[in-house]
Structures are given as structure tokens and as C-alpha cells.
Design an enzyme around this catalytic site. Structure first.
Site, PDB file in Angstrom:
ATOM      1  N   SER A 140       0.867  -1.264   0.124  1.00  0.00           N
ATOM      2  CA  SER A 140      -0.080  -0.034   0.008  1.00  0.00           C
ATOM      3  C   SER A 140       1.011   1.038   0.003  1.00  0.00           C
ATOM      4  O   SER A 140       2.032   1.245   0.415  1.00  0.00           O
ATOM      5  CB  SER A 140      -1.010  -0.147   1.102  1.00  0.00           C
ATOM      6  OG  SER A 140      -1.359   1.142   1.400  1.00  0.00           O
ATOM      7  N   TYR A 153      -2.307   0.726  10.610  1.00  0.00           N
ATOM      8  CA  TYR A 153      -2.193   0.222   9.419  1.00  0.00           C
ATOM      9  C   TYR A 153      -1.348   0.688   8.851  1.00  0.00           C
ATOM     10  O   TYR A 153      -0.560  -0.469   8.013  1.00  0.00           O
ATOM     11  CB  TYR A 153      -3.576   0.748   8.854  1.00  0.00           C
ATOM     12  CG  TYR A 153      -3.615   0.491   7.423  1.00  0.00           C
ATOM     13  CD1 TYR A 153      -4.033  -0.758   7.155  1.00  0.00           C
ATOM     14  CD2 TYR A 153      -3.706   1.459   6.267  1.00  0.00           C
ATOM     15  CE1 TYR A 153      -4.192  -1.217   5.618  1.00  0.00           C
ATOM     16  CE2 TYR A 153      -3.989   0.995   5.028  1.00  0.00           C
ATOM     17  CZ  TYR A 153      -3.845  -0.528   4.539  1.00  0.00           C
ATOM     18  OH  TYR A 153      -4.117  -0.843   3.423  1.00  0.00           O
TER      19      TYR A 153
HETATM   20  C1  8X3 Z   1      -5.089   1.695   1.351  1.00  0.00           C
HETATM   21  C2  8X3 Z   1      -4.691   3.224   1.029  1.00  0.00           C
HETATM   22  O1  8X3 Z   1      -4.438   5.414   1.956  1.00  0.00           O
HETATM   23  O2  8X3 Z   1      -6.562   4.216   2.326  1.00  0.00           O
HETATM   24  O3  8X3 Z   1      -4.152   0.829   1.577  1.00  0.00           O
HETATM   25  O4  8X3 Z   1      -4.371   3.808   3.579  1.00  0.00           O
HETATM   26  S1  8X3 Z   1      -5.021   4.090   2.079  1.00  0.00           S
END
Ligand code: 8X3
Length: 253
Positions: A140, A153
């Protein structure tokens, strides 16, 4: 494809994983599809069997014994895995670090990091022994930068980034290709999960601009697996045109 390759896809029942499964099926890859939603796995097996051979594995990626035993139990032709797509992963919650939920943190680290490791642990030895294979981890932009309230996250995706590099280094003697595809904002059920079924809040994330679609990412993954054997897409970031960073998104395009 001259020889029919087998691809193992985690998180295959929705979003990016589903788009990869559908795309690969049309290209004739045999598929091992993993997920928790058994109804969706059954439906996909029926649908995609028109194009290729399909096996399904229903387990929670957090259950290391279930992961190991179900992969060990795969029968021919599914016991030879050419391509591993570590796609399963999600965000849970978006809170300042001092008020974050331990359950959310556990879910993200258990699924995004440990789940990826459990699956890889079960599959890497056969690639090593055959001296061939390709592993693509779906990272990501959150693994490349940290944004406010992204804390854990982002930490989990930074771990995916580091683990991808570690895999590439340690599997280098065996000719195994390892790379990461790092999408920015993709309009899937990602935000619905992150915001715990708050549909209005989830929809607002993608309002005012054209976000990446799951198919856009699947196209990039297909590109990566169709390169000649001497080419490895080691690390690729893909964002929609409106996005310049995790926090800069042009909503006036
Ligand atoms: C997803 C991208 O910017 O929503 O992994 O974290 S974000």
C-alpha cells in the site's frame, strides 16, 4: 501461456483479490482461491471453472494451523504453486494512536502481517526446492508513508514492505521473483471495513474524484506476472491521477 501456471490468491472473495482471480482466470491460470466467505468461494469456483481449474481453501488467515494444513493438503495439480499473491489485508478503524482499539490493532497485525507470513511459510519451501516461483505482496502507499490516524495500519503495511524486501533477499539464491504492488486509494469495500459498516463515511472517502478500481490493480498484477523470467517487478506504486500522496488528493478534477 505455453504452460498452465497455478496462482494462489489470498483474500480472493472481494475487492482487489476478486479482480485478480477473475483476471487470471480469463488468462488461463489455474487458481487456488482463499478466503473466509465459503458461499463466495463456491460461487467463484463455479463461475471461473469455465476458464480454468479452480480449488478453494476456506480458512481465516490468522489461524496458522488451518493455513498450514489446508495448503499441505492440496492435491495435484494444485500442489505445485507457481505464483503466490499475498493480497489478504484490511484496515480496521482510523483513530489517533492514544485512543486506538486493541482489537483493531490485533486484526491488522494478525491479518496483514502474520497472515501473510503464515501463508508464505507454507508455500516458499516448494518454490525454493523447485528453484522457481513468483511472490507478489499487495502492499500500500500506507507502507511508503504514514498519515494522521493511519498509525497501526501504516505500520502493518510498512512491515509488508520490509518483509517483501527480506523475501527478495533471502530467496534470491533460488531464482524466486519477489515484489510488491502498492496501491493508493482503491474504491472497494476497504473503507466500509475500516469504518465498520458506516456506509456514508466509507462513501465519502471516494467522493469528488475517480479513485483506482480493483481492476486497475489487477491489471498491474497481471503485468507483473507476465514479464519474461529475467524481469522482476520488485516494487511498484500505483495511485489514481487525482492522488499525489496519502493526504493530497485533488477532488476538483
Ligand atoms: C489503502 C491506501 O491511503 O487508504 O491501503 O491507506 S490508504
Amino acid at each position: 501461456m505455453d504452460t498452465q501456471k497455478t496462482a494462489f490468491i489470498t483474500g480472493a472473495t472481494s475487492g482487489i483479490g476478486l479482480a485478480i482471480a477473475q483476471t487470471f482466470a480469463k488468462e488461463g491460470y489455474n487458481l487456488i482461491l482463499c478466503g473466509r466467505n465459503t458461499d463466495m468461494l463456491d460461487k467463484l469456483q463455479t463461475e471461473l471453472s469455465a476458464h480454468c481449474k479452480v480449488a478453494t481453501l476456506a480458512y481465516d488467515v490468522r489461524d496458522k494451523d488451518a493455513v498450514a494444513s489446508s495448503i499441505a493438503g492440496l492435491q495435484a495439480p494444485f500442489n505445485v504453486i507457481d505464483i503466490l499473491i499475498n493480497n489478504a489485508g484490511n484496515a480496521h478503524g482510523m483513530d489517533p494512536i492514544d485512543t486506538g482499539s486493541l482489537d483493531d490493532w490485533d486484526a491488522m497485525m494478525d491479518i496483514n502481517v502474520k497472515g501473510l507470513l503464515y501463508v508464505s511459510h507454507a508455500i516458499m519451501p516448494q518454490m525454493r526446492d523447485r528453484k522457481s516461483g513468483q511472490i507478489i505482496n499487495i502492499g500500500s502507499t500506507a507502507g511508503k508513508e504514514v498519515y494522521p490516524k493511519g498509525n497501526v495500519y501504516c505500520g502493518s503495511k510498512h512491515a509488508v514492505d520490509a518483509i517483501t524486501t527480506g523475501m527478495r533477499l533471502d530467496l534470491n539464491p533460488y531464482g524466486i521473483r519477489v515484489g510488491a504492488i502498492n496501491p493508493g486509494m482503491v474504491e472497494t469495500n476497504f473503507s466500509k471495513v475500516r469504518f465498520k459498516d458506516d456506509d456514508a463515511r466509507a462513501a465519502s472517502v471516494y467522493k469528488g474524484f475517480k479513485a483506482l478500481q480493483a481492476q486497475d490493480v489487477a491489471d498491474v498484477v497481471l503485468f507483473a506476472v507476465t514479464r519474461p523470467a529475467h524481469v522482476n517487478i520488485a516494487d511498484l506504486t500505483v495511485m489514481c491521477t487525482a492522488q499525489a500522496s496519502s493526504v493530497v488528493v485533488n477532488k476538483s478534477l
